[in-house]
Design an enzyme around this catalytic site. Structure first.
Site, PDB file in Angstrom:
ATOM      1  N   MET A 166      18.833  31.467 -25.169  1.00 29.78           N
ATOM      2  CA  MET A 166      18.259  30.995 -26.423  1.00 29.78           C
ATOM      3  C   MET A 166      19.324  30.516 -27.420  1.00 29.78           C
ATOM      4  SD  MET A 166      15.185  31.319 -25.591  1.00 29.78           S
ATOM      5  CE  MET A 166      14.244  31.040 -27.079  1.00 29.78           C
ATOM      6  N   ARG A 167      20.398  29.918 -26.921  1.00 29.31           N
ATOM      7  CA  ARG A 167      21.430  29.384 -27.812  1.00 29.31           C
ATOM      8  C   ARG A 167      21.654  27.910 -27.515  1.00 29.31           C
ATOM      9  NH1 ARG A 167      21.647  32.211 -31.779  1.00 29.31           N
ATOM     10  NH2 ARG A 167      23.635  31.265 -32.352  1.00 29.31           N
ATOM     11  N   HIS A 179      12.860  25.391 -18.779  1.00 26.76           N
ATOM     12  CA  HIS A 179      12.130  25.315 -20.052  1.00 26.76           C
ATOM     13  C   HIS A 179      10.629  25.413 -19.767  1.00 26.76           C
ATOM     14  CE1 HIS A 179      11.395  24.257 -24.214  1.00 26.76           C
ATOM     15  NE2 HIS A 179      10.460  23.428 -23.791  1.00 26.76           N
ATOM     16  N   ASN A 183      19.015  24.208 -16.994  1.00 30.08           N
ATOM     17  CA  ASN A 183      18.190  25.030 -17.896  1.00 30.08           C
ATOM     18  C   ASN A 183      16.756  25.021 -17.385  1.00 30.08           C
ATOM     19  OD1 ASN A 183      17.483  26.456 -20.352  1.00 30.08           O
ATOM     20  ND2 ASN A 183      16.593  24.536 -21.097  1.00 30.08           N
ATOM     21  N   ASN A 190      13.675  35.283 -14.526  1.00 27.21           N
ATOM     22  CA  ASN A 190      14.200  34.134 -13.765  1.00 27.21           C
ATOM     23  C   ASN A 190      15.481  34.497 -13.031  1.00 27.21           C
ATOM     24  OD1 ASN A 190      12.608  31.514 -14.069  1.00 27.21           O
ATOM     25  ND2 ASN A 190      12.562  32.374 -16.143  1.00 27.21           N
ATOM     26  N   ARG A 242      30.006  28.369 -33.225  1.00 34.69           N
ATOM     27  CA  ARG A 242      29.388  28.132 -31.909  1.00 34.69           C
ATOM     28  C   ARG A 242      30.431  27.746 -30.864  1.00 34.69           C
ATOM     29  NH1 ARG A 242      23.796  27.493 -31.949  1.00 34.69           N
ATOM     30  NH2 ARG A 242      22.913  27.149 -33.997  1.00 34.69           N
ATOM     31  N   GLY A 257      14.930  38.470 -18.200  1.00 36.04           N
ATOM     32  CA  GLY A 257      15.671  38.196 -16.963  1.00 36.04           C
ATOM     33  C   GLY A 257      14.800  38.035 -15.726  1.00 36.04           C
ATOM     34  N   VAL A 262      18.999  19.401 -27.333  1.00 33.11           N
ATOM     35  CA  VAL A 262      18.212  20.517 -26.780  1.00 33.11           C
ATOM     36  C   VAL A 262      17.097  20.025 -25.852  1.00 33.11           C
ATOM     37  CG1 VAL A 262      16.648  22.406 -27.410  1.00 33.11           C
ATOM     38  CG2 VAL A 262      18.687  21.969 -28.778  1.00 33.11           C
ATOM     39  N   GLU A 297       7.980  28.969 -12.718  1.00 39.06           N
ATOM     40  CA  GLU A 297       9.432  28.965 -12.993  1.00 39.06           C
ATOM     41  C   GLU A 297      10.189  29.673 -11.880  1.00 39.06           C
ATOM     42  OE1 GLU A 297       9.637  28.933 -17.870  1.00 39.06           O
ATOM     43  OE2 GLU A 297      10.118  30.773 -16.833  1.00 39.06           O
TER      44      GLU A 297
END
Ligand code: GRF
Length: 199
Positions: free
Chosen positions: A97-98, A116, A114, A21, A72, A19, A151, A181
């Site tokens: 991470m999903r 990355h 998101n 970020n 999902r 956490g 993704v 980030e």
């Protein structure tokens, strides 16, 4: 100094890990450089460090364990309903991470970001820092992008470059990437929120 829209943008955070970020966003808000409010943090691992951080910041957190859902789609529908129940308008995947499904994308069209740890489109997917290190690139970095079904492949909002230094391990390199980030994620929220207010 509030630098964009006249009202705080209402954020929901999805996180699976430590956490940092999330904390960077919370700090930007506390310092007044980001006009936003974190409505809720949703996490999917019972021992994710983000839960403690949310508690520290006095922000509601909800555990939705993906292992308790058979599909999902059902998991994402529950996430969407939870975000909506907290009146969230923008969703930040901050170490989530999903994979996402249409269920979540349709609930928040063009409103999910998101972060990355690579310069996309290089090194999508898991272990991006290790991938970059093994490939031998001399510059890597991080990317904030809009989330789509595929993704790590939606339209790019912001990127920052980070040098790979001799002797780097994935830990030292990841730590250097994370400093960037923590700078570009709040900046990206400022950008999209401004666009939302104008548009
Ligand atoms: C970050 O490096 C992010 O890019 C990746 O997962 C990591 C999460 O870190 N997707 P944290 O939980 O925010 O510290």
């Amino acid at each position: 100094m509030a630098v964009h829209g006249d009202y705080p943008v209402r954020l929901g955070i999805l996180a699976s890990g430590s956490g940092s970020n999330f904390a960077a966003i919370a700090e930007s808000i506390a310092q007044g450089s980001l006009n936003a409010r974190i409505q809720v943090v949703i996490y999917n691992n019972p021992d994710a460090g983000v839960a403690l951080k949310a508690q520290h910041w006095g922000i509601p957190s909800v555990l939705l364990d993906h292992r308790l859902f058979s599909q999902r789609e059902e998991f994402d529908l529950t996430i969407a309903r939870t975000l909506q129940s907290y009146d969230v308008e923008w969703v930040m995947m901050a170490g989530w991470m999903r994979r996402v499904t249409q269920q979540l994308l349709q609930a928040y069209p063009q409103r999910i970001l998101n972060i990355h740890p690579s310069l996309l489109p290089s090194f999508p997917g898991i272990r991006a820092v290790e991938q970059a290190l093994h490939y031998g690139v001399k510059i890597t970095g991080c990317t904030v992008h809009l989330v789509t079904l595929e993704v790590d492949s939606g339209p790019i909002i912001l990127q920052a470059a980070v040098p790979v230094l001799p002797g780097d391990t994935s830990d030292t390199l990841h730590a250097r990437i994370q400093r960037e980030e923590h700078r570009i994620l709040p900046e990206a929220i400022r950008l999209v929120a401004k666009r939302g207010v104008i548009g």
